[in-house]
Scaffold this active site. Sequence first.
Site, PDB file in Angstrom:
ATOM      1  N   ARG A 102      -6.475  10.331  -0.058  1.00  0.00           N
ATOM      2  CA  ARG A 102      -6.156  10.904  -1.379  1.00  0.00           C
ATOM      3  C   ARG A 102      -7.428  11.142  -2.181  1.00  0.00           C
ATOM      4  NH1 ARG A 102      -2.928   6.698  -3.802  1.00  0.00           N
ATOM      5  NH2 ARG A 102      -3.363   5.435  -1.963  1.00  0.00           N
ATOM      6  N   HIS A 135       0.855  -1.190   0.000  1.00  0.00           N
ATOM      7  CA  HIS A 135       0.000   0.000   0.000  1.00  0.00           C
ATOM      8  C   HIS A 135       0.889   1.237   0.000  1.00  0.00           C
ATOM      9  CE1 HIS A 135      -2.986   2.956   1.127  1.00  0.00           C
ATOM     10  NE2 HIS A 135      -3.926   2.046   0.948  1.00  0.00           N
TER      11      HIS A 135
END
Length: 555
Positions: free
Chosen positions: A346, A326
Amino acid sequence: MGYTPEMKELIKRVEATRPARVERARRGENFPALSLEERAVVLEKFHPDYQKEGRRAVRVGRDKGLVLPDEIATMLESRSMLRPDKVDLTKIDFDTDVLIVGAGGGGSSAALLASNSGLKVIMATKLRHGDANTMMAEGGIQAATQECDSPFYHYLDTIGGGHFTNQPDLVAALAHDAPLSIAWLESLGMIFNKLPDGRLDARHFGGSSRKRMNSSGDMTGAEIMRVLRDEVRNRRDRITVLEFCPAVELLLDETGKCAGAILYNMETREFFIARAKAVVIATGGNGRLHIKGFATTNHYGATMDGVVMCYRAGVGTTCLPSTQYHPTGVAYPEQNVGLLITEKVRGLGAHVLNNEGEQFCFPLEPRDVESAELIKEAVEVQKAVLTPTGRYGLWLDSPMIDLLHGEGTVRRELPAKFIQFARHGIDISKEPMLVYPTLHYQNGGIAINADCETVIPGLYSAGECTGGVHGENRLMGNSLQDVITFGRRAGVSAAAYVKKGVELKKLTLDHVAGYEKELAEAGIDNPMVAPILLPDYATDEVASRRMAEAIQEAE
């Protein structure tokens, strides 16, 4: 504690570039995404899965010759903790219709669906019910629930995100069942984020063409486990939960059918023979193997147990060489290292920045590409922040979220993350987070078909321990959908198999004896013992005091 004075000086560079970046974001202007050709270059050069170092061919078993990370190959070349010829298989401790190994989202879903048929179910788990990666999943669960979306687009996005290496029948099952899974979870009482008109509040995420991420704050996995665990506990008459009692070996009968497992009580160190007409393996991932030394987001029991047991019994794997890193695991403070920072951050608009406060990547690239770009910025460009313990870190500018969506959005949308940083003196609505790629997901695993069947009659599998649905790269939110879709399917398939009538013959561990003979013939001396059940974090100093060569075998 908070950030060090040196880090606070570097944060000033982030604050200096923030107003212009926020204005661009408000105009819908993004850092340009990479082309397919550019993605291939950055993956080849910087993603750990593409490096030859630290990988080798496994020397035994159904996938002999397959090149794997050293840690996984060593695990598959392990021996059992039991001497097969010393185990009395005539003394049955538990007798049930369906045995489920693992008690996360996949195992719990399988237990509920199998019990719907009125069968007796035992669910055995090494820790507590719900101690699993499902509980730790944050951002959301994919499902085509919006007017502009459909399972067709979900299928295409998943296949594309997996670089066309996925197993198509599994992806079709996932996309088809996803809206049904959402409806089922809601029927159990799950609370999703909703719009004022009552519709699901779905968001974009990396690699998606539609808004498809359904969530419950930033604790979606915990909310799923809450309702699943409650429902399992409501069925005590049909589902028995055995905690701190992992499976350490599968049992077959003399005709080759799966016939149960040997369980191990971690508190009393007793072994139990659990005979079952069908077995579902849902033991989760392998993050605690710490491939290539990376930190991990995984829970403490993620040690690849199910893959080891199935492989020893003759079940092959799909996509096992592939591991997901990740892009945004916590790099500082040290107490939070490896902790997942959901992609939702994000998705809400936060930029990833280097130590100059500069953007260097499109924030919603697929996870493997995004991870490779962060590693490139740190290792090749050398514009990472170094933490006091020498770790690389790059900024994730979370204060942008409040500027884009209004004061209080960070606390409202990311409550768990806000608290986890606040404990260490960092207000993520005012200061950016320091992140770096972290080992997150076992992309490959036990080979199954869309009904969760393996090549062994009566043996099923579901969730992160399986391979094929995500190919060599998983999209965000497909893991929670994976455990629900295939957990439910495994429960239905196992129940249907038992309902047809299963007559078990004499139990055997011949497959274990045969596998260890193959280890010896391959010249593998002193193989490790697995499943390892829990990771060993002893320092060299502590390990030396165990006097492993001096102690005598007590048993």
